[in-house]
Scaffold this active site. Structure first.
Site, PDB file in Angstrom:
ATOM      1  N   ASP A  67       0.815  -1.213   0.000  1.00  0.00           N
ATOM      2  CA  ASP A  67       0.000   0.000   0.000  1.00  0.00           C
ATOM      3  C   ASP A  67       0.849   1.264   0.000  1.00  0.00           C
ATOM      4  O   ASP A  67       2.066   1.213   0.184  1.00  0.00           O
ATOM      5  CB  ASP A  67      -0.949   0.000   1.214  1.00  0.00           C
ATOM      6  CG  ASP A  67      -0.262  -0.444   2.509  1.00  0.00           C
ATOM      7  OD1 ASP A  67       0.978  -0.389   2.568  1.00  0.00           O
ATOM      8  OD2 ASP A  67      -0.960  -0.837   3.450  1.00  0.00           O
ATOM      9  N   ASN A 135      -7.544  -2.977  14.411  1.00  0.00           N
ATOM     10  CA  ASN A 135      -8.934  -3.323  14.083  1.00  0.00           C
ATOM     11  C   ASN A 135      -9.009  -4.524  13.133  1.00  0.00           C
ATOM     12  O   ASN A 135     -10.043  -4.801  12.546  1.00  0.00           O
ATOM     13  CB  ASN A 135      -9.669  -2.116  13.482  1.00  0.00           C
ATOM     14  CG  ASN A 135      -9.045  -1.631  12.173  1.00  0.00           C
ATOM     15  OD1 ASN A 135      -8.081  -2.223  11.689  1.00  0.00           O
ATOM     16  ND2 ASN A 135      -9.586  -0.581  11.598  1.00  0.00           N
ATOM     17  N   HIS A 137      -7.204  -4.931  10.328  1.00  0.00           N
ATOM     18  CA  HIS A 137      -6.957  -4.687   8.901  1.00  0.00           C
ATOM     19  C   HIS A 137      -5.633  -5.300   8.447  1.00  0.00           C
ATOM     20  O   HIS A 137      -4.706  -5.472   9.236  1.00  0.00           O
ATOM     21  CB  HIS A 137      -7.088  -3.206   8.532  1.00  0.00           C
ATOM     22  CG  HIS A 137      -5.965  -2.304   8.922  1.00  0.00           C
ATOM     23  ND1 HIS A 137      -6.160  -1.136   9.625  1.00  0.00           N
ATOM     24  CD2 HIS A 137      -4.636  -2.370   8.697  1.00  0.00           C
ATOM     25  CE1 HIS A 137      -5.004  -0.528   9.800  1.00  0.00           C
ATOM     26  NE2 HIS A 137      -4.053  -1.260   9.254  1.00  0.00           N
ATOM     27  N   GLU A 142      -9.690  -2.142   5.397  1.00  0.00           N
ATOM     28  CA  GLU A 142     -10.378  -1.857   6.653  1.00  0.00           C
ATOM     29  C   GLU A 142     -11.578  -2.795   6.819  1.00  0.00           C
ATOM     30  O   GLU A 142     -12.017  -3.423   5.850  1.00  0.00           O
ATOM     31  CB  GLU A 142     -10.850  -0.397   6.640  1.00  0.00           C
ATOM     32  CG  GLU A 142      -9.718   0.638   6.521  1.00  0.00           C
ATOM     33  CD  GLU A 142      -8.983   0.882   7.837  1.00  0.00           C
ATOM     34  OE1 GLU A 142      -9.023   0.015   8.737  1.00  0.00           O
ATOM     35  OE2 GLU A 142      -8.357   1.948   7.966  1.00  0.00           O
TER      36      GLU A 142
END
Ligand code: GLP
Length: 240
Positions: A67, A135, A137, A142
């Protein structure tokens, strides 16, 4: 899913680096999928140490990164392109022409995603290194990202912006968007190696390993992959 629990971050980093080094020794032309964040820094340090001491060569290795932040040029010191040069590429004998990241400053984000997807179609990762967001990811996928997703433009969640703000001078400097490989691009890797450390990741580790497979916790998809190794320290594994 193989889970290796280590005493601390240092041991996690040595174990993970050895797995990658052995891949490169077995196939000097391997395609490495690489990751950013604080989790893999120690892994890269150990790969550099091995390169200097034992001469493992990256000359014919190719890399694809997960990314990049939208708006950050490769020269920006918070860009993932810069991170990769600083932590790995400039410290081993890799040919920069063989390294790939999505561009955060492409004029058209969709065209850049299309370019990256086409590239990934021709470059299946022999091993994909991953970190884990608190979380759940992976990359910047996400919660809620479909498992069939490919490289796409992501609106970062407030949670991720807050987590990642520690690396910026000011939370307002954290880009709000990123381009990220999708879950499908990650799952195409022949093998997957995740490094996780710290108690703030313990819930996500539990969900990933023992929870339901659900887009609400993107990393849980790894339960469906045939060759996954999770290397996590005691704190991250504390809820298993
Ligand atoms: C970022 C990256 C992820 C990384 C995650 C965890 O959001 N895009 O690839 O896994 O942060 O980062 P850290 O290892 O610093 O906790």
């Amino acid at each position: 899913m193989k889970v290796i629990i280590t005493e601390n971050y240092e041991e996690m980093s040595r174990v993970a680096a050895d797995i990658i080094i052995n891949k490169v020794k077995a196939d000097p032309t391997a395609v490495l999928g690489l990751a950013t964040g604080s989790s893999p820094i120690g892994t890269y340090d150990n790969m550099v140490k091995d390169h200097l001491e034992n001469g493992t060569s990256y000359k014919n290795v190719k890399t694809v990164n997960l990314d990049e932040y939208v708006t950050l040029a490769p020269e920006h010191d918070q860009s993932y392109a810069y991170f990769m040069r600083k932590n790995l590429f400039d410290r081993v004998d890799i040919d920069l022409a063989n390294t790939n990241l999505p561009s955060g400053i492409a004029e058209c984000a969709q065209a850049e995603c299309d370019r990256y997807n086409a590239l990934l179609d021709t470059m299946k990762q022999d091993i994909q290194l991953l970190g884990l967001g608190s979380n759940g990811h992976i990359g910047f996928n996400e919660p809620g990202t479909p498992f069939g997703s490919v490289t796409h433009l992501v609106d970062l969640t407030e949670n991720t912006i807050k987590d990642n703000s520690r690396l910026f001078d000011n939370i307002d400097d954290v880009p709000r968007q990123a381009l990220s490989m999708g879950i499908k691009n990650i799952m195409q890797a022949k093998s997957i190696l995740m490094v996780v450390s710290g108690a703030n990741k313990a819930d996500a580790v539990y969900g990933m390993v023992k929870g339901e497979v659900t887009p609400d916790l993107p990393a849980s998809v790894l339960q469906l992959h045939p060759d996954v190794t999770i290397v996590c320290d005691k704190a991250a594994a504390s809820k298993l």
